[in-house]
Design an enzyme around this catalytic site. Structure first.
Site, mmCIF file in Angstrom:
data_model
loop_
_atom_site.group_PDB
_atom_site.id
_atom_site.type_symbol
_atom_site.label_atom_id
_atom_site.label_comp_id
_atom_site.label_asym_id
_atom_site.label_seq_id
_atom_site.Cartn_x
_atom_site.Cartn_y
_atom_site.Cartn_z
ATOM 1 C CD GLU A 36 6.575 4.099 -6.067
ATOM 2 O OE1 GLU A 36 6.811 4.918 -5.156
ATOM 3 O OE2 GLU A 36 5.483 4.054 -6.687
ATOM 4 C CE LYS A 78 2.009 4.742 -13.051
ATOM 5 N NZ LYS A 78 1.614 3.929 -11.884
ATOM 6 C CB SER A 86 -3.432 3.168 -18.546
ATOM 7 O OG SER A 86 -2.617 2.062 -18.886
#
Lengths: 396, 277
Positions: A106, A84, A373
């Site tokens: 969000e 992210k 990830s």
């Protein structure tokens, strides 16, 4: 808009008219920044000196040994603990470039919320994170991490009180606040230009991985494998391999408690064409078009829509999407810890579980490149609960 | 002449603005919803704007979100909404009925099937809250084929290029919002629309009807005095229903709001952009 924001028959910008100028401003800033060397230099500098890129490509010493060569792209080692961070740094720079003073986002399990909070702290932008009230309860640690970095976390009590409802609330906020606020959307879904922009900011994953595998193996992998919720880590890995016809592209969705029931998040396999959160894509919905609740052991895959580019890659047959159930993901989570000394995120362990299955099935010693990830610290408490709260036996 | 055109003509001749009343179909259940709809007509609403509930209404504030949740919890299906409308239409042949919903509800049924079913039920117009003018052509085409007006939203920040698309693709009326944000009643009516009405008129768009935040008779008066051809009140009516207002009480509120449209400066209605039907 300069671009049509379509991926085949998917995509578009389905938002109230009042938000269109905000999307147009964002598209213009994004396209402008793509051509701006100074922006690129600043972003690359942050990715290197702040986030820790490039991330390593680790060959598993034990998992799949003798059956396959499994490589892990180590986004779990990125600052923030997941991929992210790549794109929040880029969008943070864009927000500043547009003169915005406030970020909203969000979050589901909290990874994107934490990433946005760090960008807010770094760039001096007020930050508000919308999070489903049930997720706030379940993810107290991440809530506090966000608050430590100065963000305000707002529990969302409408609807199913999870990620989908947090997106709704962020969109409502943005409809009123776009003049001074950037909506830092966390994945490759939502209205144009988000799916395109977030892809471009995540494709560094695949770009590095492609160079790294060529470096160590002297050839491309047989398959690249990543988990898909909204789909940002997967698109990030896949994009630079799409042109490599010999590389199989496999996305792994949450099959939850099984694809025969309703408790899953397998939008690409079970969804129907629809429009949610600003884009036309595959959506888990009932006959009337009401959005269905989803289920996955991993909050990051618990989303009833999917990035439109994934729907397109499936449509044209360039990628295929499979499901991994909760139990198999949990087994892979434990296997990764025991065999490699890595605690991976539940989400990423869906991708690993499929790689382990391929390793069992195939006889050709394939090279399988898996995007790890995120790291699994956030999942440790839940994992302990899921294995029955008991102490685990040491490896003999 | 369409029902909207006839209604605007009648209002103009009477020297008053149009009062539009909004309710969510099926809120809180089908039986009570049918009674509440009758109360709107009995109170003197000139036009009805009715929601088909959607699970994820991103353009709505808390009051209308809750209305959709109540209807869905009561098990209300899209087909039930068509039945409610058909009953209403049978009893009231002249009042314009508009539908407000979200794109997924329309495409899930198939756009042509959806607009066709609306037309059969007796609906005059369709407004899809999350379809901006850039995405509107296929919605406009389906509406026109079915003989419906596609109503679109214009805001103070809507650029001239979008207003031109709205003029081309929409008909019936233009749903104007005078502030940013989602639906909901405010203490103070925001009237930041500046030159929006003139710009719409220049573009040849259908008559402006102001929505979002119209909660009191004073708001109605102010909005009409600012040049709107009509107003739509939603959250104020829905919240009364949610608090248990009887049909008689709803009727009285609508009557009071409609009364505030009288003696206002009527908007010079243009006849452009009406449905081809």
């Amino acid at each position: 808009m300069k671009l049509d924001g379509r991926f085949g028959r998917f995509g578009g910008a389905y938002v109230p008219e009042i938000l269109v100028p905000a999307l147009e401003q964002l598209e213009a800033a994004f396209l402008d920044a793509q051509e701006d060397d100074a922006f690129r230099v600043e972003l690359d500098g942050l990715l290197t000196t702040y986030a820790g890129r490039p991330t390593p490509l680790t060959r598993c010493r034990n998992l799949g040994a003798g059956r396959a060569r499994i490589y892990l792209k180590r986004e779990d080692l990125l600052h923030g603990g997941a991929h992210k961070t790549n794109q929040v740094l880029a969008q943070g720079l864009l927000a500043r470039r547009m003169g915005k003073t406030r970020l909203i986002a969000e979050t589901g399990a909290g990874q994107h919320g934490v990433a946005t909070a760090l960008a807010g702290a770094l760039f001096g932008l007020r930050t508000r994170i919308y999070m489903g009230a049930d997720d706030v309860e379940r993810q107290q640690l991440n809530v506090f991490r966000m608050e430590l970095m100065g963000a305000e976390v707002v529990p969302v009590t409408s609807g199913g009180r999870t990620l989908k409802d947090a997106v709704n609330e962020a969109l409502r906020d943005w409809t009123a606040s776009f003049a001074d606020t950037h909506y830092l959307l966390g994945t490759v879904a939502g209205p144009h230009p988000f799916p395109l922009m977030v892809r471009e900011y995540q494709r560094v994953i695949g770009k590095e991985a492609r160079e790294q595998i060529l470096d160590v193996e002297g050839r491309l992998p047989d398959a690249v494998i990543a988990c898909v919720g909204g789909g940002s880590n997967a698109i990030g890995l896949f994009s630079d391999f799409v042109g490599d016809g010999g590389v199989e592209i496999i996305g792994v969705e949450a099959a939850g408690k099984g694809l025969s029931g309703r408790d899953h998040g397998a939008t690409l396999q079970k969804g129907r064409l629809g429009i949610l959160h600003g884009c036309e894509t595959l959506v888990l919905q009932d006959e009337d078009g009401q959005i269905e609740d989803t289920w996955s052991v991993s909050a990051g895959l618990d989303y009833p829509a999917v990035g439109p580019e994934h729907a397109h890659l499936q449509d044209i047959g360039r990628a295929r999407y499979v499901g991994v159930e909760d139990d198999d993901a949990l087994s892979a989570f434990q296997a990764l810890a025991r065999s490699e000394g890595i605690v991976g995120a539940f989400e990423s362990c869906h991708a690993l579980a499929h790689a382990l299955k391929l390793a069992e099935e195939r006889d050709d010693d394939p090279i399988l490149l898996v995007n790890l990830s995120g790291r699994g610290d956030k999942d440790v408490a839940q994992a302990q609960h899921l294995v029955g709260g008991k102490r685990l036996k040491a490896v003999a | 002449m369409t029902r909207y055109a006839a209604m605007f003509d009648r209002c103009r001749e009477a020297g008053e603005g149009a009062f539009g009343a909004f309710l969510m179909l099926g809120d809180p259940d089908l039986d009570r919803s049918a009674l509440a709809l009758e109360a709107l007509v009995a109170g003197g609403a000139d036009m009805l704007e009715l929601g088909i509930p959607f699970s994820d209404p991103v353009a709505d504030g808390p009051v209308i979100q809750a209305a959709a949740e109540r209807a869905l919890r009561a098990g209300v299906r899209v087909a039930d909404c068509f039945d409610l409308i058909a009953g209403l239409r049978a009893r009231h042949p002249d009042i314009p009925i508009g539908i407000l919903t979200y794109a997924n509800i329309a495409v899930a049924r198939g756009l042509d099937q959806f607009t066709g079913d609306l037309a059969i039920a007796g609906v005059d117009s369709l407004l899809v809250a999350d379809v901006p003018s850039l995405e509107a052509p296929r919605f406009s085409a389906a509406a026109r084929t079915a003989g419906l007006d596609l109503v679109m939203i214009a805001a103070p920040n809507t650029p001239a290029s979008a207003l031109a698309r709205i003029a081309e693709l929409s008909s019936g009326y233009t749903y104007c919002v005078a502030r940013a944000g989602v639906t909901g009643a405010d203490q103070q009516l925001a009237l930041d629309h500046g030159s929006l009405f003139e710009a719409l008129d220049r573009a040849g768009a259908p008559p402006p009807v102001l929505g979002f935040g119209i909660a009191t008779p004073a708001h109605v008066h102010e909005a009409l005095a600012s040049g709107a051809a009509g107003v739509i009140s939603g959250s104020a009516i829905v919240s009364r229903l949610a608090k248990g207002a009887s049909p008689a009480e709803l009727e009285a509120f609508v009557y009071e709001m409609k009364n505030a449209t009288r003696g206002t400066v009527a908007h010079p209605i243009r006849m452009t952009g009406q449905a081809l039907a």
